[in-house]
Design an enzyme around this catalytic site. Sequence first.
Site, PDB file in Angstrom:
ATOM      1  N   GLU A  37      12.196   2.024  36.401  1.00  0.00           N
ATOM      2  CA  GLU A  37      11.357   1.094  35.659  1.00  0.00           C
ATOM      3  C   GLU A  37      11.730   1.067  34.187  1.00  0.00           C
ATOM      4  O   GLU A  37      12.150   2.070  33.618  1.00  0.00           O
ATOM      5  CB  GLU A  37       9.885   1.501  35.773  1.00  0.00           C
ATOM      6  CG  GLU A  37       9.329   1.440  37.171  1.00  0.00           C
ATOM      7  CD  GLU A  37       7.885   1.904  37.227  1.00  0.00           C
ATOM      8  OE1 GLU A  37       7.268   2.084  36.157  1.00  0.00           O
ATOM      9  OE2 GLU A  37       7.367   2.080  38.338  1.00  0.00           O
ATOM     10  N   CYS A  56       3.774   4.558  33.323  1.00  0.00           N
ATOM     11  CA  CYS A  56       5.024   5.096  33.833  1.00  0.00           C
ATOM     12  C   CYS A  56       4.976   5.375  35.330  1.00  0.00           C
ATOM     13  O   CYS A  56       4.146   6.140  35.806  1.00  0.00           O
ATOM     14  CB  CYS A  56       5.341   6.381  33.064  1.00  0.00           C
ATOM     15  SG  CYS A  56       6.786   7.249  33.646  1.00  0.00           S
TER      16      CYS A  56
END
Length: 346
Positions: A92, A337
Site C-alpha cells: 500500500e 496502514c
Amino acid sequence: MISALLGRSKSELEEWAVAQGQPAFRGRQLHDWLYAKGVRDLQGITVLPKAWRASLQNEGVSVGRLHEQERRVSADATTKLLLGTEDGETLETVGIPTDQRLTVCVSSQVGCPMACRFCATGKGGLQRSLAGHEIVAQVLSIREVMERRPSHVVFMGMGEPLLNIEAVLESIRCLNDDLGIGQRRITVSTVGVPHTLPRLADLALKQLGRAQFTLAVSLHAPNQALREELIPTAKTYPYDALLDDCRYYLNKTGRRVSFEYILLGGVNDHPHHASELADRVGGFQSHVNLIAYNPIEEEEFQRPTTQRIEGFRRVLERRGVAVSLRASRGLDQDAACGQLRRNRRS
C-alpha cells in the site's frame, strides 16, 4: 546485469549504457524518461533504439514500476493505492494532499514482523522487504494518479524501515537526487529495533553524506510495561535503551528526534499517561506527535474522545513538551496502514 532501471542515479545509468555498448547520453535519456516523464515500460522510451529496447526486454531488464490493483479516494482527496509487485506481492501507498503539499506515505516491506496489536499490517506477518526502486515506484505511482508533484515522503506505511535500512537509504538518495525531494521533507518512522538507530545514523552519514531526514520513533506508551503490551517486540528493547539510542542519533546527526504516540481510547490516553510521557521525554531535544487511533475491523481498540485527546495534549504543553496533533485523513476509505491490503486478502 541490472534487472530494474528505476532507482539508479544519472551517473550509474550513463556507466551502464556505456557497458551496454551505447553512448553515455543514452543513460541521460533513460534518467529523464524514468524520473521526469515517469515512463512505465521500456517500449515507452521511444528515444532509445528499438533494437536495444527489444534486447533489454529479452534480457529481463524492466523499468521497475509497480502495477495498480485498487484505488480508494476519500472525501478529503486522500488517495490510497494497492500496488502489485513483479513477484505477485501487494503493498500500500497513500497520497495525502493539502493546498500547499502532497505527502506520500510509503511502505518499506510487504507486511510487517513487528505485530503491533493496534496495526492492521502486523496481523498478516512479513512476506519480504522491498527493494529501493520499489519504494521509489510508490512515489511515482502517487504522482501519476494525483497529477501533482509530491513534496514530502514519510516512511509510515507497511513494514519496519529499520529492518530494511539499505533499501530505505537507497530510496532516500534517489528521492532526493533524482526526484528533487529534499531530505528535510522525508521522515523515517520506526517502532524501534535494537542496535539499528546508531547504524542508521552511521550509514546515512557514510552513504548519503548527511542525515537531514527526520527520524520519528513510535513510543505509543509512557512506560515499558504498557509498551510491551502494545508492541510485543519491545520486550527485547528496554525503554531506556531506546532513548539512549535516540540520543546517539541526535548527537551523531544533529537532527531532532520526533516521538510518535498513537492515542488508544481508555488504554494510553489518560492524563497520568501524558504526565509520565513528559517525564520520559522532557529535556530531550524532540517533538511529540500525537495520533488519534484509526479503528480497524475486528479490533479491541477504539478512537479516544476529543476531550481525552485535547486533555492529553494540554498536559504535555503545560510540561513544556513540544507537541502537535496529526490530522486524521482518509477515515472513510481504509486509509490506515495495512487496512486495504488486509481487506482485499480476507
